[in-house]
Design a protein around this motif. Structure first.
Motif, mmCIF file in Angstrom:
data_model
loop_
_atom_site.group_PDB
_atom_site.id
_atom_site.type_symbol
_atom_site.label_atom_id
_atom_site.label_comp_id
_atom_site.label_asym_id
_atom_site.label_seq_id
_atom_site.Cartn_x
_atom_site.Cartn_y
_atom_site.Cartn_z
ATOM 1 N N THR A 24 56.068 -21.192 -5.807
ATOM 2 C CA THR A 24 55.100 -21.266 -6.911
ATOM 3 C C THR A 24 55.779 -20.996 -8.252
ATOM 4 O OG1 THR A 24 53.359 -20.559 -5.384
ATOM 5 C CG2 THR A 24 52.859 -20.437 -7.736
ATOM 6 N N ALA A 25 56.680 -20.028 -8.291
ATOM 7 C CA ALA A 25 57.395 -19.740 -9.535
ATOM 8 C C ALA A 25 58.295 -20.919 -9.934
ATOM 9 C CB ALA A 25 58.218 -18.469 -9.384
ATOM 10 N N ILE A 26 58.981 -21.502 -8.964
ATOM 11 C CA ILE A 26 59.829 -22.668 -9.269
ATOM 12 C C ILE A 26 58.971 -23.819 -9.778
ATOM 13 C CG2 ILE A 26 61.227 -24.481 -8.201
ATOM 14 C CD1 ILE A 26 62.487 -22.262 -6.464
ATOM 15 N N ASN A 27 57.837 -24.040 -9.143
ATOM 16 C CA ASN A 27 56.934 -25.098 -9.561
ATOM 17 C C ASN A 27 56.494 -24.888 -11.007
ATOM 18 O OD1 ASN A 27 54.892 -27.034 -9.801
ATOM 19 N ND2 ASN A 27 54.102 -26.656 -7.771
ATOM 20 N N ALA A 28 56.078 -23.677 -11.346
ATOM 21 C CA ALA A 28 55.642 -23.380 -12.716
ATOM 22 C C ALA A 28 56.804 -23.502 -13.702
ATOM 23 C CB ALA A 28 55.020 -21.987 -12.778
ATOM 24 N N TYR B 143 50.475 -29.500 -26.422
ATOM 25 C CA TYR B 143 49.347 -29.190 -25.541
ATOM 26 C C TYR B 143 49.836 -28.913 -24.121
ATOM 27 C CZ TYR B 143 45.588 -30.397 -28.798
ATOM 28 O OH TYR B 143 44.714 -30.421 -29.844
ATOM 29 N N GLY B 144 50.728 -29.750 -23.638
ATOM 30 C CA GLY B 144 51.286 -29.540 -22.303
ATOM 31 C C GLY B 144 52.048 -28.231 -22.207
ATOM 32 N N LEU B 145 52.796 -27.905 -23.261
ATOM 33 C CA LEU B 145 53.559 -26.658 -23.277
ATOM 34 C C LEU B 145 52.637 -25.443 -23.224
ATOM 35 C CD1 LEU B 145 56.381 -25.381 -23.487
ATOM 36 C CD2 LEU B 145 56.092 -25.414 -25.970
ATOM 37 N N ALA B 146 51.556 -25.482 -23.988
ATOM 38 C CA ALA B 146 50.606 -24.359 -23.993
ATOM 39 C C ALA B 146 50.049 -24.112 -22.589
ATOM 40 C CB ALA B 146 49.472 -24.639 -24.969
ATOM 41 N N ARG B 147 49.732 -25.172 -21.887
ATOM 42 C CA ARG B 147 49.167 -25.017 -20.547
ATOM 43 C C ARG B 147 50.204 -24.587 -19.518
ATOM 44 N NH1 ARG B 147 46.284 -27.807 -23.641
ATOM 45 N NH2 ARG B 147 44.125 -28.370 -23.328
ATOM 46 N N SER B 148 51.385 -25.166 -19.594
ATOM 47 C CA SER B 148 52.397 -24.826 -18.588
ATOM 48 C C SER B 148 52.937 -23.413 -18.780
ATOM 49 C CB SER B 148 53.528 -25.856 -18.584
ATOM 50 O OG SER B 148 54.195 -25.874 -19.818
ATOM 51 N N VAL B 149 53.098 -22.979 -20.016
ATOM 52 C CA VAL B 149 53.561 -21.599 -20.251
ATOM 53 C C VAL B 149 52.499 -20.611 -19.785
ATOM 54 C CG1 VAL B 149 54.113 -19.903 -22.056
ATOM 55 C CG2 VAL B 149 55.194 -22.153 -22.085
ATOM 56 N N SER B 150 51.239 -20.926 -20.032
ATOM 57 C CA SER B 150 50.155 -20.050 -19.564
ATOM 58 C C SER B 150 50.171 -19.921 -18.048
ATOM 59 C CB SER B 150 48.794 -20.594 -20.013
ATOM 60 O OG SER B 150 48.731 -20.656 -21.405
ATOM 61 N N LEU B 151 50.319 -21.051 -17.361
ATOM 62 C CA LEU B 151 50.380 -21.021 -15.899
ATOM 63 C C LEU B 151 51.586 -20.207 -15.427
ATOM 64 C CD1 LEU B 151 49.322 -21.960 -13.132
ATOM 65 C CD2 LEU B 151 50.767 -23.989 -13.397
ATOM 66 N N LEU B 152 52.735 -20.420 -16.056
ATOM 67 C CA LEU B 152 53.944 -19.681 -15.677
ATOM 68 C C LEU B 152 53.739 -18.174 -15.842
ATOM 69 C CD1 LEU B 152 56.925 -19.521 -14.841
ATOM 70 C CD2 LEU B 152 57.508 -19.836 -17.260
ATOM 71 N N LEU B 153 53.177 -17.759 -16.953
ATOM 72 C CA LEU B 153 52.970 -16.322 -17.188
ATOM 73 C C LEU B 153 52.011 -15.713 -16.173
ATOM 74 C CD1 LEU B 153 52.816 -16.251 -21.094
ATOM 75 C CD2 LEU B 153 54.706 -15.520 -19.608
#
Length: 119
Positions: free
Chosen positions: A9-13, A46-56
């Motif tokens: 999951t961490a690698i995916n994010a 927009y994509g960065l905002a969502r992916s960083v949120s998911l990663l955190l």
């Protein structure tokens, strides 16, 4: 099994975040002609905002060893990758199809195994 769930999951994010960062700094990598397009850059943000949120949130759940959250986040991350693969079919770039498809399938398989055999 929990360790595998956390790692996958961490690698995916991280992969999602990496592509979002690449889209911000090298938009032509994602969209042909994107380096001259303000719209491509805005969509990348927009994509960065969502992916960083998911990663955190994934990192927070991993740190807390919250199995339920990791199962849900892993499912979400896997579905996002499958969606990315579907979008990749519109580009004609095989890398944008098979990479996300493979990662999404692996992610969902790990979630299923963790759910069935206890994480």
């Amino acid at each position: 099994m929990l360790a595998v769930l956390i790692v996958v999951t961490a690698i995916n994010a991280l992969v999602s975040t990496g592509f979002s960062v690449a889209a911000v700094f090298f938009p032509a990598f994602i969209v042909r002609g994107g380096e001259r397009s303000h719209t491509a850059r805005v969509l990348a943000y927009y994509g960065l905002a969502r992916s960083v949120s998911l990663l955190l949130i994934v990192l927070w759940a991993a740190f807390r060893i919250d199995t339920t959250a990791l199962l849900w986040l892993g499912t979400l991350a896997g579905l996002i990758q499958l969606g990315d693969a579907a979008i990749g079919t519109q580009t004609g770039d095989q890398f944008k199809i098979w990479g996300p498809l493979g990662l999404g399938v692996v992610q969902l398989a790990v979630v299923l195994l963790a759910f069935l055999f206890g994480a």
